[in-house]
Design a protein around this motif. Structure first.
Motif, short mmCIF file in Angstrom:
data_model
loop_
_atom_site.label_atom_id
_atom_site.label_comp_id
_atom_site.label_asym_id
_atom_site.label_seq_id
_atom_site.Cartn_x
_atom_site.Cartn_y
_atom_site.Cartn_z
N VAL A 370 0.91 -1.12 -0.09
CA VAL A 370 0.10 0.22 -0.02
C VAL A 370 0.96 1.21 -0.07
O VAL A 370 1.79 1.23 0.75
N ILE A 371 0.83 2.14 -0.79
CA ILE A 371 1.36 3.43 -1.00
C ILE A 371 0.48 4.70 -0.48
O ILE A 371 -0.87 4.54 -0.83
N GLN A 372 1.14 5.54 -0.34
CA GLN A 372 0.28 6.78 0.17
C GLN A 372 0.62 7.90 -1.08
O GLN A 372 1.89 8.41 -1.36
N SER A 373 -0.46 8.29 -1.60
CA SER A 373 -0.30 9.35 -2.74
C SER A 373 -0.95 10.54 -2.05
O SER A 373 -1.10 10.56 -0.99
N THR A 374 -1.29 11.70 -2.79
CA THR A 374 -1.75 12.96 -2.04
C THR A 374 -3.02 12.47 -1.49
O THR A 374 -4.13 12.59 -2.39
N ASN A 375 -3.16 12.41 -0.29
CA ASN A 375 -4.42 12.49 0.50
C ASN A 375 -5.24 11.20 0.18
O ASN A 375 -6.41 11.04 0.29
N ALA A 376 -4.46 10.11 -0.41
CA ALA A 376 -5.01 8.80 -0.69
C ALA A 376 -4.17 7.76 -0.58
O ALA A 376 -2.96 7.99 -0.54
N ILE A 377 -4.76 6.70 -0.14
CA ILE A 377 -4.05 5.59 0.04
C ILE A 377 -4.21 4.40 -1.20
O ILE A 377 -5.44 4.05 -1.42
N VAL A 378 -3.39 3.94 -1.92
CA VAL A 378 -3.63 2.95 -2.93
C VAL A 378 -3.04 1.67 -2.82
O VAL A 378 -1.79 1.45 -2.36
N PRO A 379 -3.77 0.53 -2.81
CA PRO A 379 -3.45 -0.69 -2.66
C PRO A 379 -2.87 -1.10 -4.18
O PRO A 379 -3.29 -1.02 -5.14
N ILE A 380 -1.66 -2.26 -3.89
CA ILE A 380 -1.11 -2.55 -5.12
C ILE A 380 -0.98 -4.04 -4.89
O ILE A 380 -0.24 -4.66 -3.89
N GLU A 381 -1.63 -4.78 -5.55
CA GLU A 381 -1.57 -6.38 -5.74
C GLU A 381 -0.73 -6.90 -6.76
O GLU A 381 -0.58 -6.33 -7.81
N GLY A 401 -12.79 0.45 0.27
CA GLY A 401 -13.37 1.27 -1.01
C GLY A 401 -12.46 2.40 -1.31
O GLY A 401 -12.81 3.54 -1.46
N PRO A 402 -11.06 2.06 -1.81
CA PRO A 402 -10.35 2.95 -2.26
C PRO A 402 -10.73 3.38 -3.70
O PRO A 402 -11.43 2.77 -4.45
N ALA A 403 -10.37 4.52 -3.98
CA ALA A 403 -10.88 5.18 -5.20
C ALA A 403 -9.90 4.62 -6.51
O ALA A 403 -10.59 4.53 -7.45
N VAL A 404 -8.95 4.30 -6.00
CA VAL A 404 -7.90 3.74 -7.03
C VAL A 404 -7.37 2.23 -6.49
O VAL A 404 -6.56 2.32 -5.28
N GLY A 429 7.06 1.95 -13.47
CA GLY A 429 7.76 3.23 -13.15
C GLY A 429 6.85 4.38 -13.37
O GLY A 429 7.05 5.56 -12.98
N ALA A 430 5.60 4.10 -14.18
CA ALA A 430 4.76 5.42 -14.43
C ALA A 430 3.68 5.53 -13.47
O ALA A 430 2.62 6.11 -13.64
N LEU A 431 3.82 4.59 -12.09
CA LEU A 431 2.94 4.56 -11.36
C LEU A 431 2.20 6.13 -10.83
O LEU A 431 1.21 6.20 -10.69
N PRO A 432 3.28 6.89 -10.51
CA PRO A 432 2.90 8.18 -10.06
C PRO A 432 2.07 8.92 -11.17
O PRO A 432 1.01 9.65 -10.51
N ALA A 433 2.35 8.89 -12.40
CA ALA A 433 1.37 9.65 -13.10
C ALA A 433 0.29 8.97 -13.33
O ALA A 433 -0.80 9.57 -13.66
N VAL A 434 0.28 7.53 -13.63
CA VAL A 434 -0.98 6.78 -13.52
C VAL A 434 -2.03 7.19 -12.27
O VAL A 434 -3.54 7.33 -12.47
N MET A 435 -1.57 7.35 -11.06
CA MET A 435 -2.29 7.69 -10.00
C MET A 435 -2.73 9.08 -10.01
O MET A 435 -3.85 9.56 -9.28
N ALA A 436 -1.98 10.07 -10.80
CA ALA A 436 -2.35 11.34 -10.79
C ALA A 436 -3.55 11.57 -11.72
O ALA A 436 -4.22 12.59 -11.75
N GLU A 437 -3.88 10.74 -12.75
CA GLU A 437 -5.10 10.57 -13.45
C GLU A 437 -6.23 9.85 -12.79
O GLU A 437 -6.11 8.77 -13.01
#
Length: 443
Positions: A370-381, A401-404, A429-437
């Motif tokens: 699980v990683i922390q983006s801007t004000n959100a927590i994103v799970p990665i399987e 209920g994560p948004a992403v 490696g594109a993960l930050p950009a993917v999460m930003a959209e």
């Protein structure tokens, strides 16, 4: 070979608030080469001082720590006259070997900021924990990891694939899926240690790469004997050698008792800290609840332990070069440990907070990261092949209920309903950009 950290070094050089820089990273990740190349590209003169081997350099820091007097001494030592501060890069290598050199950085920052100073040290973290005085707030930091998969592609002269990843051109990435998987297979075996990558580029010989990796592992273990307290050396070797076995378990949680018979955490804690300070291992802690901020919900007693580099893990696990031509078996070797190592290594290299993992009480479900983006927590399987069954991620999504949500595997890119994204391992490696959209609501 080109390193993305060069861009960060250029920005540091031009910053109006620039302080002396400390470049951190494990031994043999390319710190000295990077700083030397930075000096060649950006300055008329580079002064490189190795404080481990130069007695004269250590003597310069033994007296008065007046920064301009030190600069005069370094200029004389270099043999090319007085230093022009604006056009000279001063590299202090193995700076942890001379504690007073570290202390001097405070005075350079306060009294002589016109001098451009960059420091590196293979065991800098170990030296600091040994009680070295540190100029808190008076230095800038930059971390250097092994080459990422993107840097590996560039070294292999696959800038075309790299451009597709950076542009998130999913239709064309899907078209070249097999070629990218082949390159990723090579990266699993070779890893990102610069000498190993350079050997592959020069020889295209997996056996030659393995010899380099074995030499690096031997050098690390020699460091244990040379620099660590003697009582800790057997424990360091035991932990280091046990990492493949620990990661091969279905539950990859680090278990002290399986490393050292009947050991408790206190028995191995110092050795584990030493390995972490040396940059040789990455500790990924469990979080009890994936809420913002993640750091507030860490369970210090439960963690996974990853090696600094996926190629070194393959070497430590004695995976044979023949695995490179055996379909996609390399991705699933010892329960997909190489794949999870690759993901942990990639996440650590990204400009995001450190990754953690989540597991339910009672071990009924576990999400790999699980990683922390801007004000959100994103799970990665993480999936080692193309099997996209992810019971734990489904439980997590139903509970929180994560948004992403990200599922990364050998399957091509796909965006599904409910914010679930299938992100290919080679495009992680594109993960930050993917999460930003934000994902669209369409299937």
């Amino acid at each position: 070979m080109e390193r993305t950290a060069m861009t960060a070094l250029m920005a540091w050089r031009d910053s109006p608030t620039r302080k002396p820089l400390i470049l951190r990273g494990a031994r043999q990740v390319g710190k000295t080469w990077l700083l030397t190349e930075f000096g060649r590209r950006s300055f008329a003169r580079t002064i490189h001082v190795n404080l481990d081997t130069s007695t004269a350099a250590r003597t310069i820091f033994a007296g008065d720590l007046n920064p301009r007097e030190i600069a005069v001494g370094l200029g004389i030592l270099d043999g090319h006259g007085p230093i022009d501060p604006e056009n000279t890069l001063i590299i202090l290598d193995e700076v942890q070997e001379t504690p007073r050199a570290l202390t001097s950085l405070k005075y350079f920052a306060e009294q002589a900021p016109e001098y451009v100073i960059a420091c590196a040290g293979s065991l800098l973290g170990v030296g600091l924990h040994a009680g070295t005085s540190f100029p808190v707030g008076k230095v800038d930091f930059l971390d250097l990891t092994p080459l990422t998969f993107e840097e590996f592609l560039a070294a292999r002269e696959h800038e075309d694939y790299l451009a597709l990843i950076e542009a998130q051109n999913w239709p064309l990435l899907n078209a070249f899926h097999d070629q990218l998987v082949r390159e990723l297979r090579w990266y699993y075996f070779v890893g990102g240690m610069p000498e190993a990558v350079a050997t592959l580029v020069r020889t295209d010989d997996a056996t030659a790469v393995r010899r380099v990796q074995s030499a690096i592992l031997a050098a690390y273990q020699q460091d244990f004997s040379k620099h660590a307290p003697s009582v800790e050396v057997p424990k360091l070797n035991a932990i280091f050698s046990a990492i493949p076995t620990q990661l091969a378990k279905e539950n990859r949680k680090f278990v002290f008792g399986q490393v050292w018979k009947s050991a408790r955490a206190a028995t191995l804690q110092l050795a584990l800290q030493w390995l972490s300070d040396a940059g040789l291992v990455t500790r990924v802690n469990r979080v009890t609840t994936p809420h913002y901020p993640l750091a507030a919900y860490i369970d210090d007693k439960a963690f996974k332990l990853f090696l600094v580099d996926v190629g070194l893990l393959a070497a430590l696990a004695e995976i044979e070069p023949s695995a490179l031509v055996d379909g996609n078996s390399l991705f699933t070797e010892f329960r997909g440990a190489l794949t999870e190592q690759y993901v942990a290594q990639t996440l650590t290299s990204l400009p995001i907070p450190p990754p953690r993992y989540w597991s339910a009480d009672g071990a009924t479900a576990e999400v790999d990261f699980v990683i922390q983006s801007t004000n959100a927590i994103v799970p990665i399987e993480v999936k080692a092949a193309t099997n996209l069954q992810a019971k734990s991620l489904r439980i997590y999504r139903g509970k929180f209920g994560p948004a992403v949500s990200i599922r990364t595997s050998l399957a091509p890119y796909e965006q599904q309903t409910g914010g679930l994204i299938n992100l290919p391992l080679y495009a992680l490696g594109a993960l930050p950009a993917v999460m930003a959209e934000p994902p669209s609501s369409e299937a």
